[in-house]
Design an enzyme around this catalytic site. Structure first.
Site, PDB file in Angstrom:
ATOM      1  CB  ALA A 143      -0.918  -0.015   1.209  1.00 17.79           C
TER       2      ALA A 143
ATOM      3  NE  ARG B 266      -1.770   1.280   5.547  1.00 15.35           N
ATOM      4  CZ  ARG B 266      -2.648   0.635   4.811  1.00 15.35           C
ATOM      5  NH1 ARG B 266      -3.175   1.245   3.745  1.00 15.35           N
ATOM      6  NH2 ARG B 266      -3.019  -0.588   5.114  1.00 15.35           N
ATOM      7  CE1 TYR B 267       1.979  -0.245   6.496  1.00 11.94           C
ATOM      8  CE2 TYR B 267       0.742  -1.186   4.661  1.00 11.94           C
ATOM      9  CZ  TYR B 267       0.859  -0.904   6.016  1.00 11.94           C
ATOM     10  OH  TYR B 267      -0.128  -1.291   6.877  1.00 11.94           O
ATOM     11  CB  THR B 268       5.957   2.124  -1.207  1.00 12.99           C
ATOM     12  OG1 THR B 268       4.846   2.891  -1.667  1.00 12.99           O
ATOM     13  CG2 THR B 268       5.601   0.652  -1.254  1.00 12.99           C
TER      14      THR B 268
END
Length: 800
Positions: A116, A118-120
């Protein structure tokens, strides 16, 4: 507020709205611009990252921030579509040179989804900044964004030909594009040659740009397809995996795949190969393993001992994505419209864009240089009368009054006066005066150079060439895809596709065919075969699954059926009707079936019809690759039927017997080899209203068994037959009766393999031993076997 209501037809409204929608998705969504090679969403992503300072020399930032910037300012669409486009720009198996560097899970060549947003984390790659370089120097046009709160570029400066380097793929209303990626150094070299010679041909360009260069490597076959694509925008090439062979300690070999075709899903490829192994579509594969790790892609296909690895490789090329065809469809937006473009048109459009970009940048830099020159000249003048300037400023009431006094007393311009009043005291040193004089000289040289570029087209082109060479030197990389001129023909040994197994082939007279395992056959017996009422066994024999069955019908046609394609059915069960395998006509009847192991033979087939025609055709003529419909074996004229098909290894005697009891024996050497569509020649000179009931090969140890409609069987030895020439009347085998004469309804050559006969009427059948029928002389009508008053008139006889 007044309303305006228009009365419009649904057709007009739909047509107008769909036209607008189509134009939008063509220009604003799915197709790249020929100048920078980017679709609008890609351009907006790169510009948003550049504007926010998310460049290669800074720390990574959360991808969600970039997605938010893009949809908030430039691209009012779903966040997933923006993130998906952003991820693709970071995937080194999709782009030849990635434009975004990403930390975290950005998907995989197995088509795994990325983490997602928000993680990368992401930032621009160094090369991507070459697409944006000088964008702040009025090099390209800007337009208001979707809500008129800011501006966005219509196109990026694009300091290298990104459309060719990274390619593009997309589908819109009525248009699709598939442009493969290429090697950056080759593309730039071709562009440089085009600048030097705008009339350069595609052939000449291909000396520098060899063809596509896929990020996944692979082997490209088909120079002609590349040339056609570069000329017209459309073409086809073959892309195959790079496969090497290794030998294991146990002596087995394995195929190692280290590169796969562009946009092929690796996990799907591995799964497909393993399915071919599990379904026994290919024989010789022990195991398929995906051994890909951090060091690179690696698929291992372990083989059985002593198998033909080349044939297995060829089978996989043909039946999996180990080899694919890639179709060029080089459509891009040019002058606001989608166009199918060859490589010269793409390079020309890019070059025109660069000419405009460099000219705009030069004008911008010239304007700034002239403005700075004006300020420097003012400062030098002020420093030359420094005491007077200081005295004037000290006597002024305020800054504004000082500026006005400088303009009025010393004739400075507004800009010069502003620079003077803003001058700090420490700048009033001799060092600064020297520096200003040095800057003045540099500005003079710069202005001269910039004006020369604007006034001289060749100078402008040289600037483009220099900058392209810099990028080439900085970012060049070795070619990943190997190019081979010819498309290799794939040859697959049958042994690879089909496991070798001995089976029993059976065909019934009503056309039911099957293959049966030796085990099932031995557990039963010939007489236990599954049959429908009234049907009987025409032929059964041991064959191999790698053989081919030729089924001949009364219409003069044949069915080409590989044995392995026959249903594997137990001996006691009913077979599959041939019409379910290959469609035949309702009144078409199977008359014989043969097994071929190798079509490269001197053997031949002999065809005989009811009306006395005969022909010979060699076995190799019957080899074909078409299995789905009947093929012509011989031409059968109207009101005639093919009644006999024989296969011989060499010339031998054949005997023809007619309904009225005539017999002619001659050698097949009298027949010339003919093609499949030939009707043949006359076999026997028939009497009026007579017709052929048998044509079969015969030898000295054979006898002939004949059945008449009156229920009589007659058996004669070979010595009664008289060898003659083709097309004669022959000898008489029956004693002619004036009342109710005997007529032969069936006849067969009896060899040592035959022991039983079966007589058929419309409703009955009678079985007996052939040896119980004594041999007769030539002019007899044989012995009565059945009473036709009870049995019915005999219509046929089979022997087994």
């Amino acid at each position: 507020m007044s309303e305006i209501i228009q009365d419009l037809s649904l057709e007009d409204v739909l047509g107008d709205r769909f036209g607008r929608y189509s134009k939008y998705i063509i220009q604003e969504r799915a197709l790249p611009d020929v100048r920078d090679g980017l679709k609008p969403v890609q351009r907006r992503i790169l510009y948003a990252m550049y504007s926010s300072g998310n460049t290669h020399d800074k720390n990574f930032r959360k991808s969600a921030k970039t997605v938010g910037d893009v949809i908030g300012q430039y691209h009012p669409h779903g966040d997933f579509s923006v993130y998906e486009a952003m991820v693709r720009l970071s995937q080194d198996w999709k782009l030849r040179h990635v434009l975004i560097e990403m930390h975290g899970n950005n998907g995989s060549i197995d088509n795994d989804p990325p983490a997602a947003m928000r993680y990368t984390e992401a930032k621009l790659s160094l090369l991507a900044e070459e697409l944006l370089r000088d964008i702040n120097k009025e090099t390209v046009s800007f337009i208001p964004n979707y809500d008129d709160t800011t501006l966005e570029p219509m196109v990026l400066p694009s300091r290298f030909p990104n459309l060719l380097v990274n390619g593009s793929t997309g589908i819109s209303a009525g248009y699709a594009t598939d442009i493969p990626p290429h090697n950056l150094a080759e593309v730039i070299q071709a562009t440089l040659k085009y600048i030097d010679n705008p009339d350069i041909t595609v052939n000449q360009l291909m000396k520098y740009i060899k063809g596509p260069d896929f990020p996944t490597g692979g082997i490209i076959q088909g120079i002609d397809g590349i040339k056609k694509a570069y000329e017209s925008g459309k073409g086809r090439i073959i892309v195959r995996s790079k496969v090497e062979e290794e030998t294991l300690r146990n002596g087995r070999k394995q195929l190692i795949i280290t590169e796969i075709p562009y946009e092929v899903n690796k996990s799907s490829l591995v799964k497909r190969i393993d399915e071919l192994r599990a379904d026994k579509k290919v024989d010789g594969i022990v195991e398929v393993r995906d051994e890909t790790d951090r060091t690179g892609l690696r698929i291992a296909i372990e083989l059985k001992k002593d198998v033909n690895s080349e044939s297995i490789k060829n089978y996989l090329y043909k039946n999996s994505d180990l080899q694919i065809s890639y179709n060029f469809n080089m459509v891009a937006i040019s002058d606001g419209r989608p166009k199918l473009m060859g490589i010269r048109q793409i390079i020309d459009s890019y070059l025109n864009h660069q000419i405009e970009v460099v000219a705009n940048r030069t004008k911008f830099e010239l304007d700034n240089a002239e403005k700075r020159m004006h300020i420097v000249e003012g400062l030098i003048k002020a420093l030359s009368i420094l005491d007077k300037v200081i005295e004037l400023i000290r006597s002024s009431k305020n800054k504004r009054d000082a500026k006005e006094n400088l303009i009025e007393v010393f004739e400075f311009t507004e800009e010069q006066a502003e620079a003077i009043v803003m001058l700090q005291l420490y700048r009033l040193t001799n060092t600064d005066i020297v520096a200003l004089e040095g800057e003045h000289k540099e500005l003079e040289a710069l202005i001269k150079q910039l004006r020369h570029i604007l006034d001289n087209h060749d100078a402008l082109l040289n600037v483009i060439k220099e900058e392209l060479n810099e990028i080439k030197k900085k970012f060049k990389s070795e070619r990943l895809s190997l190019i081979e001129a010819e498309i290799e023909e794939i040859k697959i040994d049958k042994e690879v596709m089909v496991p070798s197994e001995e089976v029993i082939l059976s065909m019934t007279r009503h056309g039911y065919i099957k293959r049966t395992s030796i085990r099932s056959f031995n557990a039963s017996g010939v007489e236990d075969i599954g049959l429908k009422d009234g049907d009987s066994l025409l032929k059964h024999q041991e064959v191999n699954t790698q053989d081919t069955v030729l089924v001949f019908t009364n219409k003069g046609r044949y069915l080409f059926i590989p044995v392995h394609k026959l249903a594997d059915i137990r001996w006691k069960e009913l077979g599959q009707h041939v019409s379910q395998i290959v469609p035949i006509e309702e009144d078409e009847v199977v008359i014989n079936v043969f097994n071929e192991k190798d079509f490269n033979t001197d053997a031949f087939y002999v065809f005989a019809t009811q009306n006395g025609m005969i022909k010979k055709s060699t076995v190799p003529l019957f080899k074909t690759t078409r299995f789905n419909k009947p093929l012509i074996a011989t031409k059968v004229k109207e009101n005639d039927d093919l009644i006999s098909v024989m296969r011989f290894e060499k010339d031998q005697l054949i005997t023809v017997i007619t309904n009225k009891g005539m017999s002619l024996t001659y050698n097949t050497s009298e027949l010339s080899d003919t093609g499949l569509r030939a009707a043949g020649v006359k076999s026997i000179n028939l009497k009026a209203e007579d017709f052929v009931v048998m044509t079969e090969g015969v030898s000295e140890n054979d006898t002939i068994l004949m059945a008449t409609q009156r229920g009589s069987l007659k058996r004669i030895s070979f010595k009664i037959l008289q060898v003659a020439k083709r097309a004669q009347r022959g000898i008489t085998l029956l004693k002619e009766l004036k009342k109710n004469p005997h007529r032969i309804v069936a006849a067969h050559v009896v060899t040592g393999e035959h022991s039983q006969y079966t007589l058929y009427s419309k409703s009955n059948e009678e079985h007996g031993l052939i040896n119980d029928i004594h041999k007769s002389e030539q002019y007899t009508n044989g012995s009565f076997i059945v009473d036709t008053d009870d049995f019915g008139e005999v219509i046929d006889m089979y022997i087994s």
